[in-house]
Design a protein around this motif. Structure first.
Motif, PDB file in Angstrom:
ATOM      1  N   ALA A  33      -3.654  -4.557  -1.074  1.00  0.00           N
ATOM      2  CA  ALA A  33      -2.991  -3.661   0.032  1.00  0.00           C
ATOM      3  C   ALA A  33      -2.849  -2.438  -1.072  1.00  0.00           C
ATOM      4  N   MET A  34      -2.844  -2.677  -2.471  1.00  0.00           N
ATOM      5  CA  MET A  34      -2.327  -0.965  -2.711  1.00  0.00           C
ATOM      6  C   MET A  34      -3.719  -0.747  -2.848  1.00  0.00           C
ATOM      7  N   ARG A  35      -5.119  -0.983  -3.513  1.00  0.00           N
ATOM      8  CA  ARG A  35      -6.127  -0.196  -2.868  1.00  0.00           C
ATOM      9  C   ARG A  35      -5.944   0.532  -1.440  1.00  0.00           C
ATOM     10  N   ARG A  36      -5.638  -0.130  -0.763  1.00  0.00           N
ATOM     11  CA  ARG A  36      -5.370   0.664   0.450  1.00  0.00           C
ATOM     12  C   ARG A  36      -4.894   1.309   0.843  1.00  0.00           C
ATOM     13  N   ALA A  37      -3.306   1.409   0.132  1.00  0.00           N
ATOM     14  CA  ALA A  37      -2.285   1.727   0.465  1.00  0.00           C
ATOM     15  C   ALA A  37      -2.488   3.279  -0.318  1.00  0.00           C
ATOM     16  N   VAL A  38      -3.297   3.157  -1.303  1.00  0.00           N
ATOM     17  CA  VAL A  38      -4.250   4.369  -2.100  1.00  0.00           C
ATOM     18  C   VAL A  38      -4.523   4.884  -0.946  1.00  0.00           C
ATOM     19  N   SER A  39      -5.916   3.919  -0.731  1.00  0.00           N
ATOM     20  CA  SER A  39      -7.109   5.109   0.151  1.00  0.00           C
ATOM     21  C   SER A  39      -6.082   5.990   1.256  1.00  0.00           C
ATOM     22  N   LEU A  40      -5.185   5.169   1.514  1.00  0.00           N
ATOM     23  CA  LEU A  40      -4.221   5.829   3.216  1.00  0.00           C
ATOM     24  C   LEU A  40      -3.806   7.060   2.295  1.00  0.00           C
ATOM     25  N   LEU A  41      -3.454   7.317   1.572  1.00  0.00           N
ATOM     26  CA  LEU A  41      -2.682   8.599   1.103  1.00  0.00           C
ATOM     27  C   LEU A  41      -3.453   9.490   1.075  1.00  0.00           C
ATOM     28  N   SER A  42      -4.458   9.483   0.429  1.00  0.00           N
ATOM     29  CA  SER A  42      -5.922  10.529   0.493  1.00  0.00           C
ATOM     30  C   SER A  42      -6.138  10.325   1.839  1.00  0.00           C
ATOM     31  N   ARG A  43      -6.047   9.251   2.887  1.00  0.00           N
ATOM     32  CA  ARG A  43      -6.468   9.837   3.504  1.00  0.00           C
ATOM     33  C   ARG A  43      -5.533  10.845   4.542  1.00  0.00           C
ATOM     34  N   VAL A  44      -4.459  10.944   4.433  1.00  0.00           N
ATOM     35  CA  VAL A  44      -3.105  11.755   5.214  1.00  0.00           C
ATOM     36  C   VAL A  44      -3.248  13.244   4.295  1.00  0.00           C
ATOM     37  N   GLY A  45      -4.204  13.370   3.074  1.00  0.00           N
ATOM     38  CA  GLY A  45      -4.929  14.168   2.624  1.00  0.00           C
ATOM     39  C   GLY A  45      -3.517  15.120   1.556  1.00  0.00           C
ATOM     40  N   ILE A  46      -3.059  13.752   0.716  1.00  0.00           N
ATOM     41  CA  ILE A  46      -2.649  13.784  -0.188  1.00  0.00           C
ATOM     42  C   ILE A  46      -3.318  13.600  -1.648  1.00  0.00           C
ATOM     43  N   ALA A  47      -3.270  14.512  -2.772  1.00  0.00           N
ATOM     44  CA  ALA A  47      -4.025  14.810  -3.655  1.00  0.00           C
ATOM     45  C   ALA A  47      -4.096  13.582  -5.012  1.00  0.00           C
ATOM     46  N   ASP A  48      -4.906  13.441  -5.731  1.00  0.00           N
ATOM     47  CA  ASP A  48      -4.734  12.855  -6.783  1.00  0.00           C
ATOM     48  C   ASP A  48      -3.776  11.451  -6.530  1.00  0.00           C
ATOM     49  N   ALA A  49      -3.950  10.697  -4.986  1.00  0.00           N
ATOM     50  CA  ALA A  49      -3.520   9.084  -4.114  1.00  0.00           C
ATOM     51  C   ALA A  49      -3.051   8.245  -5.659  1.00  0.00           C
ATOM     52  N   ALA A  50      -4.336   8.144  -6.397  1.00  0.00           N
ATOM     53  CA  ALA A  50      -4.209   6.393  -7.320  1.00  0.00           C
ATOM     54  C   ALA A  50      -2.401   7.176  -8.021  1.00  0.00           C
ATOM     55  N   ARG A  51      -2.732   7.953  -8.097  1.00  0.00           N
ATOM     56  CA  ARG A  51      -1.090   8.282  -9.129  1.00  0.00           C
ATOM     57  C   ARG A  51      -0.122   8.713  -8.244  1.00  0.00           C
ATOM     58  N   ARG A  52      -0.219   9.424  -7.116  1.00  0.00           N
ATOM     59  CA  ARG A  52       0.731   9.248  -6.309  1.00  0.00           C
ATOM     60  C   ARG A  52       1.130   8.442  -6.504  1.00  0.00           C
ATOM     61  N   ALA A  53       0.194   7.312  -5.892  1.00  0.00           N
ATOM     62  CA  ALA A  53       1.283   5.802  -5.650  1.00  0.00           C
ATOM     63  C   ALA A  53       1.973   5.421  -5.616  1.00  0.00           C
ATOM     64  N   ARG A  54       1.762   5.447  -7.255  1.00  0.00           N
ATOM     65  CA  ARG A  54       2.449   5.407  -8.205  1.00  0.00           C
ATOM     66  C   ARG A  54       4.750   6.003  -8.184  1.00  0.00           C
ATOM     67  N   GLU A  55       4.135   7.109  -7.832  1.00  0.00           N
ATOM     68  CA  GLU A  55       5.623   7.896  -7.617  1.00  0.00           C
ATOM     69  C   GLU A  55       6.253   7.525  -7.031  1.00  0.00           C
ATOM     70  N   TYR A  56       7.592   8.080  -6.539  1.00  0.00           N
ATOM     71  CA  TYR A  56       9.017   7.334  -5.814  1.00  0.00           C
ATOM     72  C   TYR A  56       8.700   8.373  -4.892  1.00  0.00           C
ATOM     73  N   PRO A  57       9.714   8.216  -3.573  1.00  0.00           N
ATOM     74  CA  PRO A  57      10.109   9.073  -2.812  1.00  0.00           C
ATOM     75  C   PRO A  57      10.514  10.219  -3.077  1.00  0.00           C
ATOM     76  N   HIS A  58      11.127  10.939  -3.927  1.00  0.00           N
ATOM     77  CA  HIS A  58      12.169  11.879  -4.149  1.00  0.00           C
ATOM     78  C   HIS A  58      10.638  13.061  -4.894  1.00  0.00           C
ATOM     79  N   GLN A  59       9.570  12.109  -5.581  1.00  0.00           N
ATOM     80  CA  GLN A  59       9.019  12.741  -6.490  1.00  0.00           C
ATOM     81  C   GLN A  59       8.253  13.675  -5.136  1.00  0.00           C
ATOM     82  N   PHE A  60       8.093  13.398  -4.507  1.00  0.00           N
ATOM     83  CA  PHE A  60       7.116  13.989  -3.008  1.00  0.00           C
ATOM     84  C   PHE A  60       7.683  15.295  -2.610  1.00  0.00           C
TER      85      PHE A  60
END
Ligand SMILES: Nc1ncnc2c1ncn2[C@@H]1O[C@H](COP(=O)(O)OP(=O)(O)OP(=O)(O)O)[C@@H](O)[C@H]1O
Ligand SMILES: Nc1ncnc2c1ncn2[C@@H]1O[C@H](COP(=O)(O)OP(=O)(O)OP(=O)(O)O)[C@@H](O)[C@H]1O
Ligand code: SF4
Ligand SMILES: [Mg+2]
Ligand SMILES: [Mg+2]
Lengths: 338, 351
Positions: B139-166
């Motif tokens: 599920a976590m790997r899928r989350a990373v791949s979804l984040l990158s599909r919506v155009g978020i760079a460096d998705a693996a690191r971004r997945a570990r961030e909290y909403p206020h850091q976006f």
């Protein structure tokens, strides 16, 4: 205005760093940004989602810690001001936040939210507060009767109007607007934009205006800055930037504005390659991995923001800014695709 | 993304919503009908406050409890295999089973919809764990791949961030990733791209179109921005003060707008080099507590006013907003067909 040519706001070499979660890296959300904002003018700020617009807006008001550089408001260097001085200045510089719901307290009525600044800064008392609140609500297209309502009872666009009324109520000189009309329909947009333009004309209000909608920036701004990965890559008078864009990224932005007409579904709108990450920006020109015109020097040297040959006030950070690229063959396979 | 094609559909008929307020009961949605079809995008357009979000929340049965309720109509979900559920009346448990997996929603206010105490990746992963039964790691790997599909760079690191850091636009895309994580057959998207610049918006539009043609996802795209709908919608419903006033295929609507409200809306779409802020429709959308009688648009209607000048005085009536046709004040116009695939609720246009 006596000091009309004296900038109301100057940002000099401004940088904001955020700590990257996990690891010791940092993210340069705003990187070495310099600009002057003259009184009664509007500087538009455009750029990709995540490029640092909101961070810059907050840094200018000292709402996020500035890592490097200076912000000077009306001759006062904000970094040297004490808390109480800064609080007094706050009335003169207001912000309309990108997220209106987040900036309105859920337990405060609309009337209390809009009147809060008047009370804090002791600008009005008693029933005069109510009158001012009613006036502001009506000016943004709401009704005085909406005072008793709570934010959750309003639609998205209505909340955005409350946020604008709240910022305007205290009579600021500088208004930082972060996507102020993106939740509004065209009709309400027209109303708010003409309100803002009128306040500039009548009271000399000055704006830093963030919007991803280029048509809106085109219609209300005097100058435009284009931001990419935390840096300004182009800044200049509106007409110069829009009619004679010098940076390849600005061109991509302008070319990607969708026509507000339906078309048969083509392959796609123009899109550019992979977004870059602000925590590990590429060497050389930050735009080079996506730039169709990148040449060798772009991969190694970062271009400085320099005046273009045609207009000194129009500055561009691109090694090829002074070349005519209209006929140039894109040199980068991962660049712009039609 | 999804190997299994959906053929789910949502048929909304005469939907009504009541909200209890200080001024009494109001009906911000008052008899709305439309269809969301597999693989197609229906646009729901209209000015601020006309009832778009309340309609969308009603479909998902997410109206504020205790205060608002569906007071009439039906919302029939069907999956193409003969299973169907009326979401307007189904038990809460049944609705919860469908939500997230069969139909998902992107909320207008991303900051309020994301949980500040969990990382973005965890929140997205939670959806596919819950609805697709994926393991934590998958599920976590899928989350990373979804984040990158919506155009978020460096998705693996971004997945570990909290909403206020976006950033604002990144939060909006994180919410989109979350909605897509359950591979919904139907996606209700409330202003899904308002915070996005043109290039990122184009990328999102491409992603969603891809999912529609690959997986047959049906979509309701709610927005005040007709310019966006021109790019994404197959069909558009124009809403005014709680009702649908015009419905047509996208090209037909732009080529041949018939309702005076639609015409007015289209006339003020801002374009580059054609300044925004030049007009706007005079007046404003009435609040649900004070909807005018007859055609709800009559106080702002240019057609009614023009006809009132041309026609006999006995056909007209003087109102606060000038002389308008009596019929516009007296009769509630129904949504009637005026051509193949084109419906209008205006007595004057239809006749
Ligand atoms: N509080 C924070 N902590 C850590 N990183 C942050 C924080 N706020 C923003 N960032 C990061 O800083 C960068 C710039 O964000 P910012 O919000 O300024 O972008 P933006 O240009 O306003 O984008 P958008 O158009 O999407 O609102 C992004 O990479 C974002 O993830
Ligand atoms: N919980 C509530 N209590 C009272 N009134 C409400 C509530 N929620 C919505 N309304 C009112 O119902 C009307 C429709 O609201 P809705 O949020 O559906 O508008 P919208 O079309 O989504 O507008 P926008 O484009 O501004 O988001 C508005 O007049 C709003 O003030
Ligand atoms: S400097 Fe080079 S890479 Fe950067 S925008 Fe100009 S041409 Fe493109
Ligand atoms: Mg922002
Ligand atoms: Mg809404």
């Amino acid at each position: 205005m006596s000091n009309a040519t004296f900038p109301l706001l100057c940002a000099k070499d401004l940088s904001v760093r955020y700590r990257v979660s996990g690891g010791r890296g940092v993210l340069m959300a705003v990187n070495d940004v310099t600009f002057d904002l003259l009184r009664a003018t509007t500087l538009g700020l455009v750029g990709e989602s995540g490029c640092g617009k909101t961070t810059l807006a907050r840094a200018v008001l000292r709402l996020v810690p500035v890592s490097d550089g200076q912000v000077v408001f009306d001759g006062l260097d904000l970094s040297h001001l004490s808390g109480s001085h800064l609080r007094r200045l706050r009335r003169r510089m207001q912000i309309v936040f990108q997220d209106p719901l987040g900036s309105l307290s859920p337990r405060m009525t609309i009337g209390d939210a809009v009147g809060e600044g008047l009370r804090i800064h002791r600008l009005r008392r008693g029933s005069a507060i109510r009158d001012r609140v009613a006036e502001m609500l009506e000016r943004v297209g709401l009704q005085a009767a909406d005072m008793v309502r709570y934010p959750y009872e309003l639609s998205g666009g209505q909340r955005q109007r409350v946020a604008i009324a709240r910022a305007l109520a205290v009579g600021p000189e500088l208004l930082v607007c972060d996507e102020p009309v993106s939740a509004l329909d065209v009709s309400a947009q027209a109303q708010i934009l003409s309100l803002l333009v009128g306040l500039r004309r009548d009271f000399g209000l000055t704006y830093l205006f963030i919007s991803h909608n280029l048509a809106i920036v085109d219609s209300v701004c005097d100058a435009v800055a284009v931001m990419y990965l935390g840096r300004f890559v182009e800044i200049g008078p509106r007409a110069a930037v829009f009619e004679n864009p010098g940076h390849p990224y600005t061109r991509v932005l302008l070319e990607s504005v969708p026509d507000p007409e339906p078309r048969p579904r083509r392959a796609s709108l123009r899109t550019i390659g992979e977004p870059a990450s602000p925590s590990s920006p590429p060497p050389g020109c930050p735009f080079h991995p996506r730039c169709p015109f990148a040449v060798d020097v772009c991969r190694h040297d970062r271009p400085e923001l320099r005046a273009t040959s045609s207009a000194p006030a129009h500055r561009v950070a691109c090694h090829r800014a002074d070349e005519d690229l209209s006929g140039a063959t894109p040199s980068n396979a991962s660049g712009i695709t039609a | 993304m999804s190997p299994n094609r959906h053929s789910a559909a949502l048929a909304v008929r005469d939907l009504r919503v009541e909200i209890r307020t200080r001024e009494g009961i109001v009906r911000p949605v008052d008899g709305v009908s439309f269809d969301i079809r597999p693989g197609r995008t229906l646009g729901l357009a209209g000015e601020s406050g006309c009832g778009k979000t309340v309609s969308a929340l009603a479909l998902m049965r997410l109206l504020p409890r205790g205060q608002a309720r569906i007071s009439g109509g039906s919302v029939l979900w069907s999956n193409g295999d003969g299973e169907s559920v009326n979401l307007a009346t189904a038990a809460e448990q049944e609705v919860r089973r469908l939500r997230g997996r069969r139909l998902a929603m992107i909320f207008q206010d991303p900051a309020a919809a994301l949980n500040p105490v969990f990382t973005v990746g965890e929140q997205i992963a939670e959806v596919s764990r819950l609805h697709l039964g994926l393991s934590h790691g998958k599920a976590m790997r899928r989350a990373v791949s979804l984040l990158s599909r919506v155009g978020i760079a460096d998705a693996a690191r971004r997945a570990r961030e909290y909403p206020h850091q976006f950033s604002g636009g990144m939060q909006q895309r994180a919410m989109l990733a979350m909605a897509l994580a359950g591979e919904p057959g139907i996606l209700i998207a409330d202003e899904p791209t308002t915070a996005l610049d043109v290039t990122v918006q184009a990328q999102i539009v491409d992603l969603l179109r891809g999912l529609q043609s690959e997986a047959g996802m049906g979509m309701l795209w709610v927005t005040h921005d007709l310019g966006v709908l021109a790019q994404v919608a197959d069909e558009i419903c124009v809403m005014y003060a709680g009702r649908i006033v015009e419905r047509a295929g996208t090209r037909e609507l732009f080529a041949n707008p018939l309702h005076p409200y639609t015409q007015a809306l289209l006339a003020c779409v801002p374009r580059l080099h054609r300044p925004a802020g030049t007009g706007g429709i005079p007046g404003s959308v009435p609040t649900p507590a004070e909807v005018p009688p007859g055609c709800r648009f009559h106080p702002r209607c240019a057609l009614s006013r023009r006809l009132a000048v041309e026609l006999d005085a006995e056909l007209c009536v003087n109102t606060q907003s000038g002389s308008v046709l009596r019929r516009c004040v007296d009769e509630v116009p129904a949504l009637r067909p005026v051509g193949a695939d084109h419906w209008v609720a205006c007595g004057e246009v239809a006749s």
